[in-house]
Design a protein around this motif. Structure first.
Motif, PDB file in Angstrom:
ATOM      1  N   HIS A 160     -23.775 -60.322  -0.673  1.00 34.24           N
ATOM      2  CA  HIS A 160     -23.940 -61.567   0.083  1.00 34.24           C
ATOM      3  C   HIS A 160     -24.778 -61.349   1.348  1.00 34.24           C
ATOM      4  O   HIS A 160     -25.665 -62.131   1.657  1.00 34.24           O
ATOM      5  N   ASP A 161     -24.485 -60.284   2.114  1.00 30.92           N
ATOM      6  CA  ASP A 161     -25.267 -59.953   3.299  1.00 30.92           C
ATOM      7  C   ASP A 161     -25.295 -58.431   3.453  1.00 30.92           C
ATOM      8  O   ASP A 161     -24.721 -57.696   2.644  1.00 30.92           O
ATOM      9  N   PHE A 162     -25.958 -57.949   4.518  1.00 28.90           N
ATOM     10  CA  PHE A 162     -26.193 -56.514   4.698  1.00 28.90           C
ATOM     11  C   PHE A 162     -25.746 -56.068   6.095  1.00 28.90           C
ATOM     12  O   PHE A 162     -26.579 -55.747   6.957  1.00 28.90           O
ATOM     13  N   PRO A 163     -24.422 -55.988   6.359  1.00 27.24           N
ATOM     14  CA  PRO A 163     -23.943 -55.536   7.675  1.00 27.24           C
ATOM     15  C   PRO A 163     -24.186 -54.037   7.856  1.00 27.24           C
ATOM     16  O   PRO A 163     -24.279 -53.266   6.886  1.00 27.24           O
ATOM     17  N   PRO A 182     -26.090 -46.070   3.555  1.00 24.63           N
ATOM     18  CA  PRO A 182     -25.925 -47.332   4.298  1.00 24.63           C
ATOM     19  C   PRO A 182     -26.506 -48.519   3.532  1.00 24.63           C
ATOM     20  O   PRO A 182     -27.615 -48.453   2.983  1.00 24.63           O
ATOM     21  N   LEU A 183     -25.743 -49.613   3.490  1.00 27.49           N
ATOM     22  CA  LEU A 183     -26.194 -50.820   2.792  1.00 27.49           C
ATOM     23  C   LEU A 183     -27.447 -51.401   3.436  1.00 27.49           C
ATOM     24  O   LEU A 183     -28.279 -52.015   2.767  1.00 27.49           O
ATOM     25  N   LYS A 184     -27.595 -51.192   4.741  1.00 25.71           N
ATOM     26  CA  LYS A 184     -28.753 -51.721   5.473  1.00 25.71           C
ATOM     27  C   LYS A 184     -30.068 -51.188   4.919  1.00 25.71           C
ATOM     28  O   LYS A 184     -31.114 -51.834   5.040  1.00 25.71           O
ATOM     29  N   ALA A 185     -30.016 -50.001   4.273  1.00 26.11           N
ATOM     30  CA  ALA A 185     -31.234 -49.402   3.733  1.00 26.11           C
ATOM     31  C   ALA A 185     -31.800 -50.203   2.567  1.00 26.11           C
ATOM     32  O   ALA A 185     -32.953 -50.013   2.177  1.00 26.11           O
ATOM     33  N   GLY A 196     -30.456 -33.094 -15.330  1.00 24.18           N
ATOM     34  CA  GLY A 196     -29.641 -32.649 -16.456  1.00 24.18           C
ATOM     35  C   GLY A 196     -29.167 -33.742 -17.381  1.00 24.18           C
ATOM     36  O   GLY A 196     -28.031 -33.680 -17.874  1.00 24.18           O
ATOM     37  N   GLY A 197     -29.980 -34.729 -17.656  1.00 24.86           N
ATOM     38  CA  GLY A 197     -29.586 -35.778 -18.580  1.00 24.86           C
ATOM     39  C   GLY A 197     -28.527 -36.720 -18.054  1.00 24.86           C
ATOM     40  O   GLY A 197     -27.927 -37.486 -18.829  1.00 24.86           O
ATOM     41  N   ASP A 198     -28.238 -36.711 -16.764  1.00 22.01           N
ATOM     42  CA  ASP A 198     -27.240 -37.582 -16.161  1.00 22.01           C
ATOM     43  C   ASP A 198     -27.810 -38.992 -16.028  1.00 22.01           C
ATOM     44  O   ASP A 198     -29.029 -39.201 -16.073  1.00 22.01           O
ATOM     45  N   SER A 199     -26.939 -39.977 -15.876  1.00 26.01           N
ATOM     46  CA  SER A 199     -27.373 -41.363 -15.722  1.00 26.01           C
ATOM     47  C   SER A 199     -26.542 -42.050 -14.649  1.00 26.01           C
ATOM     48  O   SER A 199     -25.335 -41.807 -14.527  1.00 26.01           O
ATOM     49  N   LEU A 200     -27.194 -42.896 -13.878  1.00 22.72           N
ATOM     50  CA  LEU A 200     -26.514 -43.663 -12.834  1.00 22.72           C
ATOM     51  C   LEU A 200     -25.773 -44.834 -13.486  1.00 22.72           C
ATOM     52  O   LEU A 200     -26.326 -45.548 -14.304  1.00 22.72           O
ATOM     53  N   SER A 201     -24.496 -45.013 -13.128  1.00 23.71           N
ATOM     54  CA  SER A 201     -23.692 -46.023 -13.817  1.00 23.71           C
ATOM     55  C   SER A 201     -22.953 -46.983 -12.900  1.00 23.71           C
ATOM     56  O   SER A 201     -22.547 -48.055 -13.352  1.00 23.71           O
ATOM     57  N   TRP A 202     -22.698 -46.629 -11.615  1.00 20.15           N
ATOM     58  CA  TRP A 202     -21.889 -47.502 -10.759  1.00 20.15           C
ATOM     59  C   TRP A 202     -22.483 -47.652  -9.374  1.00 20.15           C
ATOM     60  O   TRP A 202     -23.094 -46.723  -8.841  1.00 20.15           O
ATOM     61  N   CYS A 203     -22.300 -48.827  -8.828  1.00 17.56           N
ATOM     62  CA  CYS A 203     -22.697 -49.158  -7.453  1.00 17.56           C
ATOM     63  C   CYS A 203     -21.575 -49.999  -6.862  1.00 17.56           C
ATOM     64  O   CYS A 203     -21.211 -51.026  -7.432  1.00 17.56           O
ATOM     65  N   GLN A 204     -21.045 -49.602  -5.694  1.00 17.37           N
ATOM     66  CA  GLN A 204     -19.975 -50.352  -5.041  1.00 17.37           C
ATOM     67  C   GLN A 204     -20.220 -50.372  -3.537  1.00 17.37           C
ATOM     68  O   GLN A 204     -20.911 -49.495  -2.998  1.00 17.37           O
ATOM     69  N   LYS A 205     -19.637 -51.377  -2.865  1.00 11.18           N
ATOM     70  CA  LYS A 205     -19.713 -51.461  -1.409  1.00 11.18           C
ATOM     71  C   LYS A 205     -18.420 -50.935  -0.797  1.00 11.18           C
ATOM     72  O   LYS A 205     -17.338 -51.117  -1.365  1.00 11.18           O
ATOM     73  N   ARG A 214     -31.516 -42.403   0.732  1.00  6.48           N
ATOM     74  CA  ARG A 214     -31.618 -43.140  -0.515  1.00  6.48           C
ATOM     75  C   ARG A 214     -31.868 -42.252  -1.715  1.00  6.48           C
ATOM     76  O   ARG A 214     -31.369 -42.497  -2.812  1.00  6.48           O
ATOM     77  N   THR A 215     -32.636 -41.194  -1.565  1.00  5.43           N
ATOM     78  CA  THR A 215     -33.088 -40.396  -2.711  1.00  5.43           C
ATOM     79  C   THR A 215     -32.265 -39.141  -2.942  1.00  5.43           C
ATOM     80  O   THR A 215     -32.611 -38.344  -3.810  1.00  5.43           O
TER      81      THR A 215
END
Length: 620
Positions: free
Chosen positions: A406-409, A427-430, A446-455, A484-485
């Motif tokens: 909804h927003d980026f505090p 940081p969410l602001k990024a 190593g064949g890994d995959s990104l699966s989740w994002c939470q605040k 970020r990276t």
């Protein structure tokens, strides 16, 4: 008058050019063809697989279709535009249809932007309001207001001249009618004068004789009397002339009012414009697309609640939340998408408000930003649109996590986790300026995959569950914020063959929170959060649930919910059940749970995801 309207339709990009043209008399507007994305090919019985195609149905004004096709073919042959496999014209009497078939690895947004930039699919139409004034020898540049004022003045003068002509005709006819009525009132005397006259000129003079007190007609009146036939000397004809005189008098008063009163002329002008509008007016053909920085598009979109569905075949759609009314526990549910093939299996289903930003991350660690209302809407059984038509995602990449924001505090963070158990906090602001072009959100190996994002915030706890029924809980403050990276750190020790099943955030102060566990076979339960003690990050964890004996089952969801929440339980075949959390019983970690939703296990169906219906304020 927001912008010009062209007979070929198409779209005008932005209002700045039109404003300059109208305010200064010189400028131009950027025009763009109307296009959409289709899936073509792949007919039944054919070995040819489906391909994505860009279809243009409306071209900019004065763009020649043959020249356009020739230009696109030339750019493709010169390798200045990549990703186009075929080009053809399917236009017919129903309208324009230019099909640009793409290669399988092409990104729709990239190819489309190149076509707009390098071909006449996007062009500029210039205007110059220059005209000759006065005697036709003085050139003058008009603004839109001056041109309209000049036209209104011209129409004013035209109506006055037309009225003067009509008034003259009405007055002349009224003069003749007066003479005829006067003659009919003394018809015997008129007949006697005409009979005694030696010729027509003498009869005319007798009728015009000023000494004749009964008549004394003018030349026009006398000529009209002499043209009368005997059959017109009846009482009925006299009544008709009397009615005509009355009508002419009303017309004369109306016309005289137009000659004397300027307001009456303007009212008449409005009536004529309304008549022309009703007779010749057509709906606007050229649409106006708002560019960034001109108008906030969110001001034009209602902040309604929606359900967003993403399938494993890479299709996305948005539906109103009212599509799914509340149902009881253990019911079969409603279809939320078409299940005609494996590619239509539900991969993600979540609820959000239409003004929310969707932070969509892929298995390769790339994140994209998109407003919820920008996702095309569809019906419950519709397939949706290909994700590459909405975002520039590569053909071999998959969206694995979607987080409505909804927003980026500044005090909030994004927690990112992978299948192999790596976790990081940023940081969410990024991500405030995240756009549909995408940014790297995590580095994977190593064949890994990104699966989740939470605040989360620093006072929250992170709860992680695995497919084999293990779970761990640790404080989010123990995770050091990274860039970020970065890759991140290990969240917990996984047993051989085990992977993460879900990642959740436990708020610092919440008395009504529960942990909802749902298995692939449709069994579920609520667990008190206190049963998951806070531990050090990187441990093995504790048991979160046990499975029914003699079944092949695994954890599909381990989600933090509240007592008054509602959830959408979705199967891989697209069956959706909306039910209250309070209808699911509370049990211990070692229990197997109750049947939450009937699942057609024999035909390979399973619970694919669980989504929480968000709270909603009427003010939103």
């Amino acid at each position: 008058v927001p912008a010009p309207d062209f007979p070929t339709g198409a779209s005008i990009m932005g209002l700045d050019g039109a404003k300059k043209l109208y305010l200064t008399g010189n400028g131009g507007v950027n025009m763009r063809a109307v296009t959409h994305v289709e899936e073509i090919g792949g007919r039944k019985g054919s070995k040819k697989s489906k391909r994505t195609a860009i279809v243009a149905t409306e071209l900019p004004y004065q763009v020649n279709k043959a020249a356009l096709l020739e230009k696109i073919a030339e750019l493709v042959n010169d390798k200045k535009i990549d990703g186009i496999a075929d080009l053809r014209d399917e236009s017919d009497r129903d309208g324009v249809r230019v099909v640009i078939e793409l290669k399988r690895d092409a990104v729709v947004a990239v190819v489309q932007n190149n076509l707009f930039k390098k071909t006449p699919l996007q062009t500029s139409f210039s205007g110059n309001f220059l005209a000759l004034m006065g005697s036709g020898t003085v050139p003058k540049r008009f603004t839109l207001r001056k041109a309209l004022d000049c036209f209104i003045d011209f129409r004013f003068e035209t109506i006055r001249r037309r009225t003067a002509y009509q008034l003259e005709k009405v007055s002349a006819r009224a003069h003749i009618v007066d003479g005829l009525l006067l003659s009919l009132s003394s018809v015997d005397h008129v007949i006697e004068l005409i009979r005694e006259a030696p010729d027509q000129d003498a009869a005319r003079k007798s009728l015009m004789d000023p000494a004749n007190k009964k008549l004394g007609l003018t030349k026009l009146q006398a000529d009209a009397v002499l043209r009368l036939q005997l059959g017109q000397l009846t009482r009925l004809n006299k009544d008709k002339l009397t009615e005509e005189k009355k009508t002419l008098e009303e017309s004369r008063i109306r016309l005289q009012d137009l000659m004397d009163n300027d307001t009456s002329v303007r009212n008449s002008m409005v009536e004529e414009f309304e008549y022309l509008k009703n007779k010749f007016g057509i709906p606007r053909r050229t649409t106006i697309e708002i560019e960034e920085g001109e108008l906030d598009e969110m001001d034009l979109v209602q902040n309604a609640r929606s359900v967003v569905v993403v399938t494993r075949g890479g299709y996305i759609k948005r539906m109103p939340l009212q599509t799914f009314e509340n149902q009881g526990r253990g019911t079969r549910g409603k279809k939320g998408t078409s299940n005609s093939s494996e590619e239509n299996e539900i991969a993600h289903c979540f609820t959000c408000n239409d003004h929310d930003t969707l932070l969509m991350s892929t298995q390769r660690g790339i994140a994209y930003g998109l407003r919820a209302y920008q996702v095309p809407s569809g019906s419950r059984t519709a397939k949706g649109v290909p994700i590459p038509s909405v975002l520039p995602i590569k053909i071999d990449d998959v969206v694995t996590s979607i987080l409505p924001v909804h927003d980026f505090p500044e005090d909030e963070f994004i927690v990112v986790a992978t299948k192999q158990g790596w976790i990081k906090k940023t940081p969410l602001k990024a991500f405030e300026k995240l756009t549909s072009r995408g940014l790297t959100i995590a580095t994977l190996t190593g064949g890994d995959s990104l699966s989740w994002c939470q605040k989360c915030v620093d006072g929250d706890d992170i709860l992680i569950g695995t497919s084999q029924g293990m779970a761990t809980r640790f404080e989010s403050s123990t995770l050091r914020p990274t860039g970020r990276t970065s890759r991140g750190v290990k969240s917990m020790k996984l047993k051989p063959g085990d992977t993460l099943a879900d990642v959740n955030i436990l708020k610092e102060s919440s008395d009504s929170e529960y942990v909802l566990v749902v298995t692939a076979n449709g069994y579920g339960k609520r667990i008190m959060p206190e049963e998951f003690n806070t531990r050090a990050r990187g441990g093995v964890g504790v048991i979160s649930t046990k499975f029914k004996k003699y079944t092949s089952d695994y954890v599909s969801c381990l989600r933090v919910v509240h007592e008054d929440d509602e959830v959408l339980v979705i199967t891989s075949k697209g069956v959706i059940v909306r039910q209250k959390v309070s209808a699911i019983s509370t049990q211990s970690r070692a229990a197997t749970g109750v049947l939450v939703q009937k699942v057609d296990i024999d035909n390979g169906d399973y619970i694919s995801s669980v989504s929480i219906v968000p709270s909603y304020d009427e003010e939103d």
